[in-house]
Write a protein that holds these residues in place. Structure first.
Motif, short mmCIF file in Angstrom:
data_model
loop_
_atom_site.label_atom_id
_atom_site.label_comp_id
_atom_site.label_asym_id
_atom_site.label_seq_id
_atom_site.Cartn_x
_atom_site.Cartn_y
_atom_site.Cartn_z
N THR A 1 0.83 -1.20 0.00
CA THR A 1 0.00 0.00 0.00
C THR A 1 0.87 1.25 0.00
O THR A 1 1.86 1.34 0.74
N GLU A 2 0.48 2.22 -0.82
CA GLU A 2 1.21 3.48 -0.92
C GLU A 2 0.53 4.53 -0.07
O GLU A 2 -0.69 4.70 -0.12
N THR A 3 1.31 5.24 0.74
CA THR A 3 0.77 6.31 1.60
C THR A 3 1.42 7.63 1.21
O THR A 3 2.48 7.67 0.59
N GLU A 4 0.74 8.71 1.62
CA GLU A 4 1.23 10.04 1.29
C GLU A 4 2.52 10.33 2.07
O GLU A 4 2.58 10.16 3.29
N GLU B 1 5.41 8.75 2.04
CA GLU B 1 6.03 7.55 2.62
C GLU B 1 7.53 7.52 2.38
O GLU B 1 8.05 8.14 1.44
N THR C 1 9.84 5.01 1.08
CA THR C 1 9.68 3.76 0.34
C THR C 1 10.70 2.71 0.80
O THR C 1 10.39 1.51 0.88
N PRO D 1 -2.16 7.47 -3.42
CA PRO D 1 -2.33 7.35 -1.97
C PRO D 1 -3.72 7.77 -1.52
O PRO D 1 -4.25 8.79 -1.95
N GLY D 2 -4.33 6.95 -0.65
CA GLY D 2 -5.65 7.25 -0.12
C GLY D 2 -6.80 6.81 -0.99
O GLY D 2 -7.96 7.04 -0.65
N PRO E 1 -1.98 -0.81 -5.69
CA PRO E 1 -0.96 0.24 -5.59
C PRO E 1 0.16 0.04 -6.61
O PRO E 1 0.33 -1.04 -7.19
#
Length: 289
Positions: free
Chosen positions: A205-208, A210, A212, A244-245, A250
């Motif tokens: 999952t990609e988050t704002e 992040e 990596t 993200p979100g 992802p």
């Protein structure tokens, strides 16, 4: 009429003398007869006079009738005269309007004459322009013919050199094809070398904002159970996927391992780990598959 009155008076005197007599005259039947004849003549004359009077009465009646008719006609003529006078007054107004319209028409005619004069001048200018255009067109036709002649000459020269140019182009194309094959082989080799120490991680999952690299380290420790610190040369996401979100698959992460043994261990652990598919996670490396 005076003569008739005198005769009547004489006849009355004579009849009086006959009836009452005169001392110096004797009354005889002859006298009476003559008296009666005279009276008869006078009565006849009176009857004729009465006929004339009746004729005069009829004449006067006709005159009165005609006079009445003339009065009616005169009254009718007066009405017609009044009507004519009214019409004349109306015609005077119309004549004034006609005069005004005539004046305006004269102005418009003068304006039209001016416009016609301007149009004639413009037509003359157009005629002069067309004459100049005709001369220029003839000159252009001559120039075009000259250019066509030059182009034909150049085309003939190009046709003569076409076969030679084709041979040269064919040679250059063959050389370029050979060089392209060499470059493709070189690129493939470089790609294989560059991907040798890379692993692609999918499903993370990609988050704002992040980190990596820390995402990969956490994944390796939790799912692959490799506890020692692995060194990476470069870690980043690539390609298309859910931002993200947002829901969706992802974007994958590519990580370049500094040490090949760390890459091989991570890949081997991913092959025997059964929880990756359940969590839709995975590792890809073209040099190891």
């Amino acid at each position: 009429m005076d003569e008739e009155n005198v005769n009547t008076s004489q006849m009355l005197n004579t009849s009086r003398d006959v009836l009452y007599g005169q001392p110096e005259q004797s009354v005889t039947l002859e006298n009476i007869y003559q008296l009666m004849l005279g009276m008869n003549e006078r009565l006849t004359t009176i009857e004729k006079g009465m006929s004339q009077v009746n004729q005069m009465n009829r004449t006067l009646t006709n005159l009165v009738t005609k006079f009445t008719e003339m009065n009616s006609k005169v009254a009718e003529a007066e009405g017609q005269i009044k009507n004519l006078k009214s019409r004349c007054d109306s015609n005077d107004g119309k004549m004034s309007q006609i005069k005004h319209d005539h004046t305006e028409l004269n102005k418009e005619v003068k304006n039209m004459k001016k416009i016609q004069t301007d149009a004639n001048n413009n037509l003359q200018g157009i005629s002069d322009f067309m004459d100049d255009f005709k001369v220029n067109h003839e000159n252009n036709v001559k120039d075009v013919r000259s250019v066509k002649s030059s182009i034909s000459k150049v085309a003939n020269d190009l046709a003569d050199n076409t076969s030679e140019l084709r041979n040269e182009i064919k040679t250059v194309a063959n050389n370029a094809k050979h060089e392209n094959e060499i470059l493709q082989s070189t690129v493939i080799d470089l790609q294989c070398r560059s991907m040798k120490n890379n692993l692609v991680f999918t499903g993370l999952t990609e988050t704002e904002g992040e980190n990596t690299e820390e995402v990969i380290r956490t994944f390796i420790q939790q799912f692959l159970h490799i506890t020692h610190r692995i060194e990476f040369g470069n870690v980043h996401r690539f390609g298309y996927g859910a931002k993200p979100g947002r829901r969706g698959r992802p974007r994958p992460i590519v990580a370049r391992f500094l040490y090949y043994k760390d890459l091989a261990r991570s890949h081997d652990r991913s092959q025997i780990h059964t929880g990756l598919k359940e969590n839709r996670l995975g590792l890809i490396n073209s040099s190891l598959t």
